[in-house]
Scaffold this motif. Structure first.
Motif, PDB file in Angstrom:
ATOM      1  N   LYS A   1       0.784  -1.191   0.030  1.00 30.38           N
ATOM      2  CA  LYS A   1      -0.025   0.096  -0.039  1.00 30.38           C
ATOM      3  C   LYS A   1       0.701   1.382   0.138  1.00 30.38           C
ATOM      4  CE  LYS A   1      -3.825  -2.161   0.287  1.00 30.38           C
ATOM      5  NZ  LYS A   1      -4.580  -2.300   1.280  1.00 30.38           N
ATOM      6  N   GLU A   2       0.236   2.222  -0.418  1.00 29.91           N
ATOM      7  CA  GLU A   2       1.105   3.632  -0.347  1.00 29.91           C
ATOM      8  C   GLU A   2       1.418   3.973   0.817  1.00 29.91           C
ATOM      9  OE1 GLU A   2      -0.323   8.245  -1.552  1.00 29.91           O
ATOM     10  OE2 GLU A   2      -1.566   6.587  -1.881  1.00 29.91           O
ATOM     11  N   SER A   3       2.577   4.576   1.270  1.00 27.69           N
ATOM     12  CA  SER A   3       3.211   4.973   2.296  1.00 27.69           C
ATOM     13  C   SER A   3       2.663   6.420   2.573  1.00 27.69           C
ATOM     14  CB  SER A   3       4.652   4.930   2.458  1.00 27.69           C
ATOM     15  OG  SER A   3       5.034   5.794   1.866  1.00 27.69           O
ATOM     16  N   SER A   4       2.880   7.025   4.009  1.00 24.92           N
ATOM     17  CA  SER A   4       2.499   8.351   4.131  1.00 24.92           C
ATOM     18  C   SER A   4       3.723   9.216   4.456  1.00 24.92           C
ATOM     19  CB  SER A   4       1.277   8.272   5.513  1.00 24.92           C
ATOM     20  OG  SER A   4       2.175   7.693   6.573  1.00 24.92           O
ATOM     21  N   ASP A   5       4.813   8.937   3.586  1.00 30.26           N
ATOM     22  CA  ASP A   5       6.084   9.481   3.891  1.00 30.26           C
ATOM     23  C   ASP A   5       6.036  10.936   3.623  1.00 30.26           C
ATOM     24  OD1 ASP A   5       6.172   9.460   1.021  1.00 30.26           O
ATOM     25  OD2 ASP A   5       8.078   8.398   0.917  1.00 30.26           O
ATOM     26  N   TYR A   6       4.968  11.580   2.722  1.00 25.91           N
ATOM     27  CA  TYR A   6       4.840  13.046   2.621  1.00 25.91           C
ATOM     28  C   TYR A   6       4.530  13.611   3.919  1.00 25.91           C
ATOM     29  CZ  TYR A   6      -0.076  11.495   2.555  1.00 25.91           C
ATOM     30  OH  TYR A   6      -1.317  10.644   2.929  1.00 25.91           O
ATOM     31  N   TYR A   7       3.915  13.013   4.796  1.00 25.60           N
ATOM     32  CA  TYR A   7       3.334  13.540   6.149  1.00 25.60           C
ATOM     33  C   TYR A   7       4.360  13.121   7.227  1.00 25.60           C
ATOM     34  CZ  TYR A   7       0.172  14.956   9.808  1.00 25.60           C
ATOM     35  OH  TYR A   7      -0.105  15.511  10.851  1.00 25.60           O
ATOM     36  N   HIS A   8       4.771  11.776   7.465  1.00 26.94           N
ATOM     37  CA  HIS A   8       5.513  11.202   8.537  1.00 26.94           C
ATOM     38  C   HIS A   8       7.166  11.534   8.167  1.00 26.94           C
ATOM     39  CE1 HIS A   8       2.402  10.066  11.159  1.00 26.94           C
ATOM     40  NE2 HIS A   8       1.943   9.649  10.027  1.00 26.94           N
ATOM     41  N   GLY A   9       7.535  11.441   7.014  1.00 31.19           N
ATOM     42  CA  GLY A   9       8.912  11.555   6.730  1.00 31.19           C
ATOM     43  C   GLY A   9       9.343  10.187   6.124  1.00 31.19           C
ATOM     44  N   SER A  10      10.362   9.976   5.320  1.00 30.32           N
ATOM     45  CA  SER A  10      10.725   8.916   4.826  1.00 30.32           C
ATOM     46  C   SER A  10      11.022   7.697   6.001  1.00 30.32           C
ATOM     47  CB  SER A  10      11.865   8.769   3.974  1.00 30.32           C
ATOM     48  OG  SER A  10      12.838   9.140   4.387  1.00 30.32           O
ATOM     49  N   ASP A  11      11.447   8.299   7.292  1.00 30.49           N
ATOM     50  CA  ASP A  11      11.941   7.494   8.374  1.00 30.49           C
ATOM     51  C   ASP A  11      10.836   7.146   9.477  1.00 30.49           C
ATOM     52  OD1 ASP A  11      11.890   9.929   9.673  1.00 30.49           O
ATOM     53  OD2 ASP A  11      13.846   9.675  10.433  1.00 30.49           O
ATOM     54  N   GLY A  12       9.796   8.304   9.203  1.00 31.13           N
ATOM     55  CA  GLY A  12       8.509   8.003   9.995  1.00 31.13           C
ATOM     56  C   GLY A  12       8.742   8.828  11.328  1.00 31.13           C
ATOM     57  N   LEU A  13       9.704   9.404  11.473  1.00 30.24           N
ATOM     58  CA  LEU A  13       9.927  10.679  12.652  1.00 30.24           C
ATOM     59  C   LEU A  13      10.406  11.941  11.931  1.00 30.24           C
ATOM     60  CD1 LEU A  13      11.130   8.846  15.589  1.00 30.24           C
ATOM     61  CD2 LEU A  13       8.886   9.586  15.056  1.00 30.24           C
ATOM     62  N   GLY A  14      10.062  12.352  10.684  1.00 34.79           N
ATOM     63  CA  GLY A  14      10.079  13.840  10.266  1.00 34.79           C
ATOM     64  C   GLY A  14      11.490  13.692   9.533  1.00 34.79           C
ATOM     65  N   ASP A  15      12.319  12.679   9.439  1.00 35.11           N
ATOM     66  CA  ASP A  15      13.356  12.730   8.655  1.00 35.11           C
ATOM     67  C   ASP A  15      14.583  13.630   9.391  1.00 35.11           C
ATOM     68  OD1 ASP A  15      12.682  11.035   6.520  1.00 35.11           O
ATOM     69  OD2 ASP A  15      11.858  12.663   5.394  1.00 35.11           O
ATOM     70  N   VAL A  16      14.440  13.850  10.711  1.00 30.45           N
ATOM     71  CA  VAL A  16      15.189  14.411  11.575  1.00 30.45           C
ATOM     72  C   VAL A  16      16.668  13.557  12.047  1.00 30.45           C
ATOM     73  CG1 VAL A  16      15.500  15.831  13.689  1.00 30.45           C
ATOM     74  CG2 VAL A  16      13.288  15.732  12.383  1.00 30.45           C
ATOM     75  N   PRO A  17      17.563  13.942  11.874  1.00 28.87           N
ATOM     76  CA  PRO A  17      18.829  12.877  12.048  1.00 28.87           C
ATOM     77  C   PRO A  17      18.928  12.815  13.539  1.00 28.87           C
ATOM     78  CG  PRO A  17      19.492  14.512  10.140  1.00 28.87           C
ATOM     79  CD  PRO A  17      18.000  14.869  11.050  1.00 28.87           C
ATOM     80  N   ASP A  18      19.466  11.632  13.857  1.00 30.17           N
ATOM     81  CA  ASP A  18      19.713  11.827  15.444  1.00 30.17           C
ATOM     82  C   ASP A  18      21.015  10.828  15.547  1.00 30.17           C
ATOM     83  OD1 ASP A  18      20.067  11.344  18.138  1.00 30.17           O
ATOM     84  OD2 ASP A  18      17.832  10.268  18.263  1.00 30.17           O
ATOM     85  N   PRO A  19      22.333  11.628  15.598  1.00 30.73           N
ATOM     86  CA  PRO A  19      23.490  10.954  15.526  1.00 30.73           C
ATOM     87  C   PRO A  19      23.472  10.017  17.028  1.00 30.73           C
ATOM     88  CG  PRO A  19      23.683  13.215  15.969  1.00 30.73           C
ATOM     89  CD  PRO A  19      22.327  12.946  15.740  1.00 30.73           C
ATOM     90  N   GLU A  20      22.935  10.264  17.775  1.00 30.43           N
ATOM     91  CA  GLU A  20      22.962   9.366  19.266  1.00 30.43           C
ATOM     92  C   GLU A  20      21.549   8.364  19.250  1.00 30.43           C
ATOM     93  OE1 GLU A  20      23.447  12.033  22.422  1.00 30.43           O
ATOM     94  OE2 GLU A  20      25.100  13.173  21.564  1.00 30.43           O
ATOM     95  N   ALA A  21      21.180   8.029  18.218  1.00 30.61           N
ATOM     96  CA  ALA A  21      19.958   7.203  18.337  1.00 30.61           C
ATOM     97  C   ALA A  21      20.669   5.717  18.953  1.00 30.61           C
ATOM     98  CB  ALA A  21      19.499   6.902  16.938  1.00 30.61           C
ATOM     99  N   PRO A  22      19.435   5.047  19.901  1.00 27.77           N
ATOM    100  CA  PRO A  22      19.951   4.002  20.298  1.00 27.77           C
ATOM    101  C   PRO A  22      20.356   2.852  19.419  1.00 27.77           C
ATOM    102  CG  PRO A  22      18.038   4.635  21.517  1.00 27.77           C
ATOM    103  CD  PRO A  22      18.272   5.729  19.908  1.00 27.77           C
ATOM    104  N   ASP A  23      21.121   2.247  19.716  1.00 27.59           N
ATOM    105  CA  ASP A  23      21.567   0.851  18.874  1.00 27.59           C
ATOM    106  C   ASP A  23      20.238  -0.004  18.635  1.00 27.59           C
ATOM    107  OD1 ASP A  23      24.119  -0.539  17.460  1.00 27.59           O
ATOM    108  OD2 ASP A  23      22.911  -1.907  18.363  1.00 27.59           O
ATOM    109  N   LYS A  24      20.145  -0.357  17.592  1.00 29.43           N
ATOM    110  CA  LYS A  24      18.953  -1.586  17.566  1.00 29.43           C
ATOM    111  C   LYS A  24      19.237  -2.928  18.104  1.00 29.43           C
ATOM    112  CE  LYS A  24      20.645  -3.530  12.998  1.00 29.43           C
ATOM    113  NZ  LYS A  24      20.133  -3.706  11.387  1.00 29.43           N
TER     114      LYS A  24
END
Length: 539
Positions: free
Chosen positions: A295-318
């Motif tokens: 199905k069609e995504s909603s990246d136009y609203y949420h961003g391609s990463d789902g959180l507004g395409d805001v980088p996070d260099p200190e994001a927790p490790d998966k």
């Protein structure tokens, strides 16, 4: 017993009379190692299938072979006509067996999980023979899309290639019993598939005069005895739940929706890190809708990463993400907290529908299920008539609404629109300061820009409404107990939640639809989110 060089075989069966002979033929072959038999509802219910398989194995002293019970309903839970007129009410001709093996010999592991595990253990070596409806296989694909490529080959008895049916005018029994599962397997397994259809079986059936000769095939062995997709609005909803002092968030399950399931997991970790709650387990669930439709995504609203395409260099490790699949975690936790656990669904309902197929007792163990999704006036936000979560996986929504058997409260898209907050209120809230405020402002920037470009007069954050209903039931101003289902076949209306306002279907209510929110109380809860900034932390 297994010997070197034998071909590895797993048999999936609904253990009717013909399945019994097929299993015995496989066991007769010296170059085949039957490593397990998985059972699925079809000719009879799944547990009866397991008992039948044990009877067959006992005949040839092969009770060492593991038997696993699988799905007891079709993928969408639809009930179909049985074939007891042919196989008998027990599936094996209604022949009593006073010395039948005890069902305690059946493995505790679910057949679908066993299928996935064995496909990994015997990667590239394992052949799968399917003698039954394909529900277990389709479920395996939804839990682990890599299942098919690990198989050496898949052999299927089912379907028809000239349109001749044996249960309806045009359908063969196995495919008819669960057509959605057959659709998923044929289109998405990504393994070599060989099918013997009903017409081929008919054209090569055995003359009666030969039956006795063929029945002697085994004479030397016979001893005859007888749930989040973590977009921008999900983030605020999670933070609201963590803020509440009387709520213990015991886990967060992730599902594909706004982004793929693994990205959802990474997003959830980012949200938890903001409030120092990385102690909460995060589980990755289904990465495709129940039938695998894209199905069609909603990246136009949420961003391609789902959180507004805001980088996070200190994001927790998966690596912080749990190894247990979200569906299995949901089932396990519902047992551990039977009657106490509330489930809040901010995403497509794939994980929940899968949980129901693996364990139909899931729903009755829940205290309550809260869903953001659907629509009660036919207004859509992704199509003309469908809300995103239900549209992304309409079959899953259909299953959950019709079969969960737990109290369900739904906040629909229209209710969210009617109670969205004015931009002035939104900006006042985001001026409160603190880590939470800063984080939400950054990830919502893209959504706000899109909304203002579209000239929206208010800010809509849908998921916070349903979490508010869970946290404070008095935020619900008006609601209706109704019967609701989901349209699956409409050209323009697929995914629409259909509400029987006039009781024309004469079915009991299955959901409570929230129609009005106490706006003052709701906006007060939003303000509370940014007060006492350390109260998100575990105590």
């Amino acid at each position: 017993m297994a010997t070197s060089g034998q071909r590895k075989l797993l048999i999936d069966t609904d253990a009717g009379v013909d399945d019994a002979q097929a299993i015995l033929m496989a066991l007769k072959s010296p170059d085949v190692d039957v490593i397990g038999i998985t059972c699925v509802a079809g000719n009879v219910d799944a547990m009866q299938v397991g008992k039948n398989v044990l009877r067959v194995l006992q005949v040839v002293n092969r009770l060492d072979i593991p038997v696993y019970i699988g799905c007891n309903e079709a993928l969408l839970g639809d009930e179909k006509e049985s074939s007891d007129y042919y196989h008998g009410s027990d599936g094996l001709g209604d022949v009593p067996d006073p010395e039948a093996p005890d069902k305690s010999l059946i493995q505790s592991e679910h057949a679908v999980n066993a299928l996935i595990r064995l496909s990994k253990k015997y990667k590239g070596e394992l052949s799968l023979v399917c003698l039954a409806p394909l529900t277990n296989i389709a479920m395996g694909l939804r839990l682990d899309p890599g299942l098919g490529p690990r198989l050496k080959h898949c052999y299927i008895m089912g379907g028809n290639h000239h349109g001749k049916g044996n249960i309806t005018v045009a359908a063969e029994f196995n495919f008819y019993f669960d057509p959605e599962a057959a659709y998923v397997v044929l289109n998405q397994l990504k393994a070599p598939i060989t099918i013997v259809t009903w017409e081929t079986c008919m054209e090569h059936s055995i003359p009666w005069v030969n039956i006795l000769r063929y029945n002697n095939l085994f004479s030397d062995e016979l001893n005859v005895r007888n749930v989040f997709d973590a977009g921008v609005d999900d983030a605020q909803a999670i933070l609201m739940a963590l803020k509440s002092p009387d709520v213990d968030v015991i886990g967060i399950t992730c599902v594909a929706g706004n982004v793929d399931a693994m990205q959802v997991g990474k997003n959830v970790l980012r949200v938890l890190q903001v409030v120092n709650r990385l102690d909460i387990p995060v589980y990755i669930g289904c990465n495709e809708a129940l039938l695998g439709d894209e199905k069609e995504s909603s990246d136009y609203y949420h961003g391609s990463d789902g959180l507004g395409d805001v980088p996070d260099p200190e994001a927790p490790d998966k690596s912080l993400i749990q190894s247990e699949h979200a569906v299995n975690a949901l089932i396990r936790l519902s047992k551990k907290y039977k009657g106490e656990l509330s489930l809040v669904c901010l995403a497509p309902l794939t994980n929940i529908a899968m949980g129901l197929r693996l364990d139909p007792g899931l729903g009755p163990r829940l205290k309550h299920c809260y869903i953001m999704g659907g629509n009660h006036h036919g207004k859509g936000n992704i199509t003309v008539a469908a809300e995103f979560n239900f549209y992304f996986d309409p079959e899953a929504a259909y299953v959950v609404l019709n079969q969960l058997k737990a109290p369900i409260t739904i906040v629909t898209w229209e209710t969210c629109m009617e109670h969205s907050i004015p931009w002035e209120c939104y900006f006042n809230l985001r001026d409160k300061g603190g880590d939470v405020c800063k984080f939400l402002s950054s990830i919502e920037k893209k959504s706000c820009e899109y909304a203002q470009k579209q000239k929206w007069t208010t800010f809509i954050s849908a998921d916070v409404f349903i979490i508010s209903c869970f946290l404070r039931p008095d935020v619900i101003k008006t609601c209706c107990d109704v019967y609701a289902t989901v349209e699956l076949k409409g050209q323009y209306t697929t995914g629409q939640m259909v509400v029987d306002w006039q009781k024309a279907l004469k079915r009991p209510s299955n959901v409570r639809v929230v129609t009005k929110i106490n706006q003052d109380l709701f906006e007060g809860m939003l303000e509370d989110l940014f007060k006492d900034k350390n109260t998100h932390q575990k105590t």
